[in-house]
Design an enzyme around this catalytic site. Sequence first.
Site, PDB file in Angstrom:
ATOM      1  N   ASP A  50     -12.918 -14.530  53.570  1.00 48.07           N
ATOM      2  CA  ASP A  50     -12.644 -13.878  52.086  1.00 48.07           C
ATOM      3  C   ASP A  50     -14.218 -13.474  51.958  1.00 48.07           C
ATOM      4  OD1 ASP A  50     -12.754 -14.002  49.508  1.00 48.07           O
ATOM      5  OD2 ASP A  50     -11.774 -15.663  49.215  1.00 48.07           O
ATOM      6  N   GLY A  85      -4.560  -1.857  43.479  1.00 47.38           N
ATOM      7  CA  GLY A  85      -3.277  -1.401  43.521  1.00 47.38           C
ATOM      8  C   GLY A  85      -2.882  -0.257  42.640  1.00 47.38           C
ATOM      9  N   SER A  88     -13.481   5.388  43.915  1.00 47.52           N
ATOM     10  CA  SER A  88     -12.094   6.136  43.535  1.00 47.52           C
ATOM     11  C   SER A  88     -12.284   7.101  42.364  1.00 47.52           C
ATOM     12  CB  SER A  88     -11.341   4.666  42.919  1.00 47.52           C
ATOM     13  OG  SER A  88     -10.194   5.143  42.201  1.00 47.52           O
ATOM     14  N   ALA A  89     -11.296   8.034  42.325  1.00 46.96           N
ATOM     15  CA  ALA A  89     -11.025   8.860  41.061  1.00 46.96           C
ATOM     16  C   ALA A  89     -11.188   7.998  39.835  1.00 46.96           C
ATOM     17  CB  ALA A  89     -10.051   9.917  41.524  1.00 46.96           C
ATOM     18  N   TYR A  96     -11.472  -1.845  37.051  1.00 44.04           N
ATOM     19  CA  TYR A  96     -11.265  -1.586  38.595  1.00 44.04           C
ATOM     20  C   TYR A  96     -12.485  -0.119  38.533  1.00 44.04           C
ATOM     21  CZ  TYR A  96      -9.490   0.862  42.841  1.00 44.04           C
ATOM     22  OH  TYR A  96      -9.319   1.377  43.919  1.00 44.04           O
ATOM     23  N   GLU A 105       2.151  -1.202  44.507  1.00 48.06           N
ATOM     24  CA  GLU A 105       2.404   0.069  45.116  1.00 48.06           C
ATOM     25  C   GLU A 105       2.033   1.219  43.948  1.00 48.06           C
ATOM     26  OE1 GLU A 105       4.695  -2.314  44.174  1.00 48.06           O
ATOM     27  OE2 GLU A 105       6.337  -1.558  43.247  1.00 48.06           O
ATOM     28  N   LYS A 106       1.704   2.408  44.907  1.00 52.02           N
ATOM     29  CA  LYS A 106       1.638   3.401  43.999  1.00 52.02           C
ATOM     30  C   LYS A 106       2.545   4.395  43.854  1.00 52.02           C
ATOM     31  CE  LYS A 106      -2.360   3.770  46.569  1.00 52.02           C
ATOM     32  NZ  LYS A 106      -2.464   2.310  46.546  1.00 52.02           N
ATOM     33  N   ARG A 122      -5.050  14.224  36.680  1.00 54.35           N
ATOM     34  CA  ARG A 122      -6.077  13.938  37.380  1.00 54.35           C
ATOM     35  C   ARG A 122      -5.997  14.806  38.766  1.00 54.35           C
ATOM     36  NH1 ARG A 122      -6.845   8.353  38.602  1.00 54.35           N
ATOM     37  NH2 ARG A 122      -8.362   8.166  36.904  1.00 54.35           N
TER      38      ARG A 122
HETATM   39  P1  NAD Z   1      -5.196  -2.305  50.169  1.00 49.34           P
HETATM   40  O1  NAD Z   1      -4.862  -2.938  49.022  1.00 49.34           O
HETATM   41  O2  NAD Z   1      -3.764  -1.966  50.976  1.00 49.34           O
HETATM   42  O3  NAD Z   1      -6.378  -2.781  51.127  1.00 49.34           O
HETATM   43  C1  NAD Z   1      -7.353  -3.341  50.599  1.00 49.34           C
HETATM   44  C2  NAD Z   1      -7.597  -4.721  51.497  1.00 49.34           C
HETATM   45  O4  NAD Z   1      -8.609  -5.570  51.045  1.00 49.34           O
HETATM   46  C3  NAD Z   1      -6.282  -5.490  51.382  1.00 49.34           C
HETATM   47  O5  NAD Z   1      -5.805  -5.690  52.819  1.00 49.34           O
HETATM   48  C4  NAD Z   1      -6.791  -6.854  51.105  1.00 49.34           C
HETATM   49  O6  NAD Z   1      -6.128  -8.150  51.415  1.00 49.34           O
HETATM   50  C5  NAD Z   1      -8.138  -6.832  51.392  1.00 49.34           C
HETATM   51  N1  NAD Z   1      -8.906  -7.914  50.426  1.00 49.34           N
HETATM   52  C6  NAD Z   1      -8.967  -8.077  49.126  1.00 49.34           C
HETATM   53  N2  NAD Z   1      -9.536  -9.108  48.667  1.00 49.34           N
HETATM   54  C7  NAD Z   1     -10.384  -9.488  49.749  1.00 49.34           C
HETATM   55  C8  NAD Z   1     -11.166 -10.447  49.901  1.00 49.34           C
HETATM   56  N3  NAD Z   1     -11.642 -11.330  49.111  1.00 49.34           N
HETATM   57  N4  NAD Z   1     -11.939 -10.666  51.317  1.00 49.34           N
HETATM   58  C9  NAD Z   1     -11.588  -9.758  52.375  1.00 49.34           C
HETATM   59  N5  NAD Z   1     -10.349  -8.807  52.101  1.00 49.34           N
HETATM   60  C10 NAD Z   1      -9.968  -8.562  50.902  1.00 49.34           C
HETATM   61  O7  NAD Z   1      -5.908  -0.688  49.683  1.00 49.34           O
HETATM   62  P2  NAD Z   1      -6.135   0.533  50.260  1.00 49.34           P
HETATM   63  O8  NAD Z   1      -5.079   1.570  49.606  1.00 49.34           O
HETATM   64  O9  NAD Z   1      -5.836   0.583  51.750  1.00 49.34           O
HETATM   65  O10 NAD Z   1      -7.460   0.835  49.731  1.00 49.34           O
HETATM   66  C11 NAD Z   1      -8.718   0.801  50.641  1.00 49.34           C
HETATM   67  C12 NAD Z   1      -9.956   1.000  49.706  1.00 49.34           C
HETATM   68  O11 NAD Z   1      -9.825   2.487  49.105  1.00 49.34           O
HETATM   69  C13 NAD Z   1     -10.119   0.103  48.374  1.00 49.34           C
HETATM   70  O12 NAD Z   1     -11.542  -0.124  48.236  1.00 49.34           O
HETATM   71  C14 NAD Z   1      -9.384   0.857  47.431  1.00 49.34           C
HETATM   72  O13 NAD Z   1     -10.114   0.629  45.977  1.00 49.34           O
HETATM   73  C15 NAD Z   1     -10.064   2.458  47.709  1.00 49.34           C
HETATM   74  N6  NAD Z   1      -8.878   3.351  47.087  1.00 49.34           N
HETATM   75  C16 NAD Z   1      -7.667   3.369  47.444  1.00 49.34           C
HETATM   76  C17 NAD Z   1      -6.898   4.639  46.723  1.00 49.34           C
HETATM   77  C18 NAD Z   1      -5.524   4.635  47.437  1.00 49.34           C
HETATM   78  O14 NAD Z   1      -4.736   5.517  46.667  1.00 49.34           O
HETATM   79  N7  NAD Z   1      -5.046   4.053  48.121  1.00 49.34           N
HETATM   80  C19 NAD Z   1      -7.396   5.403  45.917  1.00 49.34           C
HETATM   81  C20 NAD Z   1      -8.686   4.928  45.504  1.00 49.34           C
HETATM   82  C21 NAD Z   1      -9.609   3.991  46.304  1.00 49.34           C
HETATM   83  N1  GDD Z   2       3.018   2.938  40.449  1.00 49.89           N
HETATM   84  C1  GDD Z   2       3.977   3.684  39.834  1.00 49.89           C
HETATM   85  N2  GDD Z   2       5.321   3.134  40.099  1.00 49.89           N
HETATM   86  N3  GDD Z   2       3.535   4.619  39.225  1.00 49.89           N
HETATM   87  C2  GDD Z   2       4.643   5.565  38.637  1.00 49.89           C
HETATM   88  C3  GDD Z   2       6.029   4.953  38.840  1.00 49.89           C
HETATM   89  C4  GDD Z   2       6.326   3.970  39.455  1.00 49.89           C
HETATM   90  O1  GDD Z   2       7.492   3.727  39.716  1.00 49.89           O
HETATM   91  N4  GDD Z   2       6.800   6.160  38.122  1.00 49.89           N
HETATM   92  C5  GDD Z   2       6.084   6.988  37.607  1.00 49.89           C
HETATM   93  N5  GDD Z   2       4.755   6.696  37.740  1.00 49.89           N
HETATM   94  C6  GDD Z   2       3.469   7.485  37.290  1.00 49.89           C
HETATM   95  C7  GDD Z   2       2.400   6.605  36.664  1.00 49.89           C
HETATM   96  O2  GDD Z   2       2.914   5.809  35.350  1.00 49.89           O
HETATM   97  C8  GDD Z   2       1.046   7.266  36.665  1.00 49.89           C
HETATM   98  O3  GDD Z   2       1.230   7.930  35.529  1.00 49.89           O
HETATM   99  C9  GDD Z   2       1.295   7.982  37.924  1.00 49.89           C
HETATM  100  O4  GDD Z   2       2.848   7.871  38.395  1.00 49.89           O
HETATM  101  C10 GDD Z   2       0.592   7.324  39.054  1.00 49.89           C
HETATM  102  O5  GDD Z   2       0.500   6.244  39.247  1.00 49.89           O
HETATM  103  P1  GDD Z   2      -0.232   5.402  40.276  1.00 49.89           P
HETATM  104  O6  GDD Z   2      -0.070   6.222  41.627  1.00 49.89           O
HETATM  105  O7  GDD Z   2       0.122   4.085  40.351  1.00 49.89           O
HETATM  106  O8  GDD Z   2      -1.740   5.219  39.937  1.00 49.89           O
HETATM  107  P2  GDD Z   2      -2.983   6.483  39.476  1.00 49.89           P
HETATM  108  O9  GDD Z   2      -2.918   7.792  40.147  1.00 49.89           O
HETATM  109  O10 GDD Z   2      -2.984   6.286  37.943  1.00 49.89           O
HETATM  110  O11 GDD Z   2      -4.142   5.726  39.913  1.00 49.89           O
HETATM  111  C11 GDD Z   2      -3.976   5.286  41.344  1.00 49.89           C
HETATM  112  O12 GDD Z   2      -4.926   6.180  42.088  1.00 49.89           O
HETATM  113  C12 GDD Z   2      -6.441   6.060  42.002  1.00 49.89           C
HETATM  114  C13 GDD Z   2      -7.073   7.003  42.690  1.00 49.89           C
HETATM  115  O13 GDD Z   2      -6.877   8.289  42.343  1.00 49.89           O
HETATM  116  C14 GDD Z   2      -4.367   3.700  41.785  1.00 49.89           C
HETATM  117  O14 GDD Z   2      -3.958   3.342  42.967  1.00 49.89           O
HETATM  118  C15 GDD Z   2      -5.975   3.550  41.547  1.00 49.89           C
HETATM  119  O15 GDD Z   2      -5.969   2.162  41.916  1.00 49.89           O
HETATM  120  C16 GDD Z   2      -6.570   4.584  42.287  1.00 49.89           C
HETATM  121  O16 GDD Z   2      -7.993   4.229  42.167  1.00 49.89           O
END
Ligand code: NAD
Ligand code: GDD
Length: 329
Positions: free
Chosen positions: A51, A76, A116-117, A147, A189-190, A282
């Site tokens: 952790d 997330g 992140s964006a 976040y 999930e995104k 975005r």
């Molecule tokens: P993810 O949630 O799949 O991976 C993050 C991991 O961090 C998880 O496996 C989680 O268990 C671990 N974690 C959380 N708390 C912890 C702790 N206390 N100690 C150790 N591990 C811990 O997410 P991802 O999509 O793989 O994202 C990876 C990185 O990229 C993150 O920093 C996230 O903020 C950044 N990011 C991701 C996205 C995207 O679209 N996936 C966008 C912008 C930024």
């Molecule tokens: N998650 C999700 N689930 N989003 C949905 C859905 C659904 O079923 N249907 C429509 N959307 C729309 C959301 O309302 C949002 O406007 C758009 O899809 C994108 O949602 P996400 O993918 O969940 O997130 P985001 O793009 O707003 O932000 C994400 O991207 C960032 C980086 O670009 C997040 O994952 C952030 O944590 C990340 O940093």
Amino acid sequence: MATRVLVTGAGGFIGHHLVRYLVAKGYWVRGVDIKYPEFESSLAHDFQLLDLRRFDNCLIATSGVDEVYHLAADMGGIGYITGNHASIAHNDILINTHMLEASRINGVQRFLFSSSACVYPDYRQDDPDVTPLREEDAYPAAPEEGYGWEKLFTEKLCQYYAEDYGMETRVVRFHNVYGPLGTYEGGKEKAPAALCRKIALAEDGDEIEIWGDGEQTRSFMYVDDCVEGIYRLMRSDYRHPLNLGTDRLVTINELVDIIADIAGKRIVKRHELTKPQGVRGRNSDNTRLRQVLGWEPQISLEEGLAVTYQWIARQVAPTRHGQRRLVAV
Ligand code: NAD
Ligand code: GDD
């Protein structure tokens, strides 16, 4: 002897893909997370469950490594990050400050932070036809609550560690990343994974729920491009925050249509305006990315979504007993 690297968040989506990429490149890799990867075993030479909110664990994680790819975070999709401001900010600030300080104490040479964006201000993202975001647009600051603020503050910490201690820090701002082996259900999930799941579970002609009116826009990056970009930035000499994403803007309705085409299903959209929507538009301005890395993401949305959809469709396929999961919202 092989360079020794640490990947934090190695049990997560991008971290797991990055471990595989770095092992294939010949690095000795330690993975650290609070959980193992959910869908397949890690290829890391050493995988430790730690952790990283605890400083003593960050010292263990960073001992004996030359470079750190720091991806661990409590994060997330938009539903998760808008519903958990306090816990996300608390957890991630602890993880990030402790990871940087432990890396300094253990003499880590290079430290990459996954930002992140979400650091970009709301006031530049209030139109679906958004002007692509340049790195300098992050200020004057007005990032995503919780976040986005912790990401922006950690970007500054990386700058301070570079200035005061000479640590080689790298900061990458991901724009929405998707691909196989990522979370597709449960609330974190995104949009790409959520929509692939909903369409995979739907029959031809079924209705699925879309959050918002579907006219909000995003750009999406396939995970293989993400991993390639991370590596290229780490190897570069660029110390400032850098966008990593595609600059192809699509509406969420278009995203649904692309996935429905891949699935070969007619899908009726039911727009749900009470669900979280985040910013209205975005997109990534990749001018600096191209200048710094001489490269930008290559994989088209259609190509990447085809692989992602097939993987998610297999995950949610009916079980041996003929049961189906519910189409969750
Ligand atoms: P993810 O949630 O799949 O991976 C993050 C991991 O961090 C998880 O496996 C989680 O268990 C671990 N974690 C959380 N708390 C912890 C702790 N206390 N100690 C150790 N591990 C811990 O997410 P991802 O999509 O793989 O994202 C990876 C990185 O990229 C993150 O920093 C996230 O903020 C950044 N990011 C991701 C996205 C995207 O679209 N996936 C966008 C912008 C930024
Ligand atoms: N998650 C999700 N689930 N989003 C949905 C859905 C659904 O079923 N249907 C429509 N959307 C729309 C959301 O309302 C949002 O406007 C758009 O899809 C994108 O949602 P996400 O993918 O969940 O997130 P985001 O793009 O707003 O932000 C994400 O991207 C960032 C980086 O670009 C997040 O994952 C952030 O944590 C990340 O940093």
